[in-house]
Design a protein around this motif. Structure first.
Motif, short mmCIF file in Angstrom:
data_model
loop_
_atom_site.label_atom_id
_atom_site.label_comp_id
_atom_site.label_asym_id
_atom_site.label_seq_id
_atom_site.Cartn_x
_atom_site.Cartn_y
_atom_site.Cartn_z
N ASN A 99 29.93 31.87 34.23
CA ASN A 99 30.95 32.48 35.07
C ASN A 99 32.04 33.08 34.21
O ASN A 99 32.22 32.70 33.04
N PHE A 100 32.79 34.01 34.79
CA PHE A 100 33.96 34.54 34.10
C PHE A 100 35.16 33.64 34.35
O PHE A 100 35.35 33.13 35.46
N LEU A 101 35.97 33.45 33.30
CA LEU A 101 37.20 32.69 33.39
C LEU A 101 38.38 33.62 33.16
O LEU A 101 38.26 34.61 32.44
N ASP A 102 39.52 33.29 33.75
CA ASP A 102 40.75 33.99 33.41
C ASP A 102 41.73 32.97 32.83
O ASP A 102 41.42 31.77 32.73
N SER A 103 42.90 33.42 32.45
CA SER A 103 43.86 32.53 31.80
C SER A 103 44.29 31.39 32.70
O SER A 103 44.60 30.29 32.24
N GLN A 104 44.30 31.62 34.02
CA GLN A 104 44.71 30.58 34.95
C GLN A 104 43.67 29.47 35.08
O GLN A 104 44.01 28.30 35.24
N SER A 105 42.41 29.84 35.04
CA SER A 105 41.35 28.83 35.18
C SER A 105 40.99 28.16 33.85
O SER A 105 40.31 27.13 33.84
N LEU A 106 41.48 28.71 32.74
CA LEU A 106 41.12 28.18 31.42
C LEU A 106 41.61 26.75 31.23
O LEU A 106 40.88 25.92 30.70
N LYS A 107 42.84 26.46 31.61
CA LYS A 107 43.39 25.12 31.38
C LYS A 107 42.58 24.06 32.10
O LYS A 107 42.27 23.00 31.54
N CYS B 157 45.69 32.93 19.44
CA CYS B 157 46.71 31.87 19.53
C CYS B 157 47.07 31.57 20.98
O CYS B 157 47.25 30.40 21.36
N ASN B 158 47.13 32.60 21.80
CA ASN B 158 47.45 32.41 23.22
C ASN B 158 46.35 31.65 23.94
O ASN B 158 46.62 30.78 24.78
N ILE B 159 45.10 31.98 23.61
CA ILE B 159 43.96 31.26 24.20
C ILE B 159 44.05 29.77 23.88
O ILE B 159 43.93 28.91 24.76
N LEU B 160 44.26 29.45 22.62
CA LEU B 160 44.30 28.06 22.19
C LEU B 160 45.46 27.31 22.83
O LEU B 160 45.34 26.13 23.19
N SER B 161 46.59 27.98 22.99
CA SER B 161 47.76 27.33 23.58
C SER B 161 47.57 27.04 25.07
O SER B 161 48.26 26.17 25.63
N ASN B 162 46.64 27.74 25.71
CA ASN B 162 46.38 27.54 27.14
C ASN B 162 45.27 26.54 27.42
O ASN B 162 44.91 26.34 28.58
N LEU C 274 35.42 34.07 28.85
CA LEU C 274 36.84 34.26 29.13
C LEU C 274 37.22 35.73 28.99
O LEU C 274 36.93 36.37 27.98
N LEU C 275 37.88 36.26 30.01
CA LEU C 275 38.37 37.63 29.95
C LEU C 275 39.56 37.70 29.01
O LEU C 275 40.52 36.94 29.15
N THR C 276 39.50 38.58 28.04
CA THR C 276 40.51 38.62 26.98
C THR C 276 40.92 40.05 26.67
O THR C 276 40.19 41.01 26.92
N ASP C 277 42.10 40.16 26.08
CA ASP C 277 42.54 41.40 25.46
C ASP C 277 42.22 41.33 23.97
O ASP C 277 41.82 40.30 23.46
#
Length: 288
Positions: free
Chosen positions: A44-52, A78-83, A266-269
């Motif tokens: 499935n695709f994840l976004d930043s909200q579902s990552l945590k 770094c943002n991914i890891l922090s979330n 994970l959807l990322t920039d």
């Protein structure tokens, strides 16, 4: 990455299925011999909200990303890891775009809690591999497995000690788009043969540049990997542009781990390749 919501639905419906995996004789035989044919789970695709929520502290996490230049991708990583509640035990990165002649080292950047093993190109530009390994993990580089055909096929392998179970060999692979697919498959077969009798768990991640959804070579590649008892966890597109969506990045695991493993995207920039996250139960629990 800015992907329209209605397009995400289309992308998630474009899955590598068990039926596709069973379309070769070797795959069919391997899955029928003690492996549940339904063990392969849809991604499935994840976004930043579902990552945590996804990254709760329960299973061992491995991650892979073709970051297409670590300088520009560093803030995103770094943002991914922090979330994440639980960060990956190992992160594989390819196309770091760092070379030995580079006056500016991206390794001056800090990845708190991680040490790195990396390989840069000696002559050509771009390319480059890195494995980020959590501090405290006992490991060593497997030079006997690492294959370096600069600008064509680049690999990096480590072995992680697991005192309570089998050791785990973790491999990072990057095949350039121009490298002949038949030659690549042959090289991968030779590589897999080297540790086929190791009696250790294997996790092989990378950008293989063979689209498992459409490529004419995909069955040959899958056949080759499955003959070495390596099965793909990612089933949805991993590189998305305005004009295409391809499944060219993946994380492969032993058939014995397939039933207790899965991967999401994970959807990322920062890159048109998406960030792969896998959970594998029962291994390397000493490092939890």
């Amino acid at each position: 990455m800015n992907i329209m919501t209605d397009r995400l639905s289309d992308l998630e419906s474009n899955q590598l299925s068990v039926d596709q995996l069973l379309s070769t004789p070797i795959a069919n035989d391997s899955l029928s011999e003690g492996n549940n044919t339904q063990a392969m789970k849809a991604s499935n695709f994840l976004d930043s909200q579902s990552l945590k929520k996804w990254s709760v502290k329960e299973d061992t996490i491995f991650a892979f990303w073709n970051c297409q230049g670590l300088r520009t991708a560093y803030p995103t990583l770094c943002n991914i890891l922090s979330n994440m509640q639980e960060t990956p035990l190992v992160i594989g990165l390819c196309e770091t775009f760092v070379s030995n002649t580079d006056n500016f080292s991206v390794w001056d950047f800090q990845f708190p809690g991680y040490v790195s093993e990396r390989k840069e190109r000696q002559v050509m530009e771009r390319g480059g591999l890195a494995l980020l390994i959590k501090e405290g993990v006992l490991y060593w580089v497997r030079e006997d497995l690492s294959l370096w055909l600069e600008g064509r096929l680049e690999t990096l392998f480590i072995e992680i000690e697991d005192k309570s179970d089998k050791n785990v060999v973790v491999g990072l692979v990057y095949k350039t788009p121009s490298f002949n697919e038949d030659v690549f498959i042959e090289e991968m077969e030779h590589l897999m043969e080297k540790f086929s009798n190791d009696h250790k768990y294997k996790v092989v991640m990378g950008d293989f540049n063979i689209d498992l959804l459409k490529s004419t070579s995909r069955l040959d590649f899958l056949n080759s990997m499955i003959s070495s008892f390596q099965y793909p966890l990612v089933t949805i597109p991993t590189r998305v542009t305005d004009k295409s969506a391809t499944l060219i990045d993946n994380i492969f695991v032993d058939g014995k781990l397939l039933e207790s493993s899965y991967a999401d995207v994970l959807l990322t920039d920062g890159s048109d390749h998406l960030f792969l996250l896998s959970k594998i139960k029962k291994i390397l629990q000493d490092y939890k």
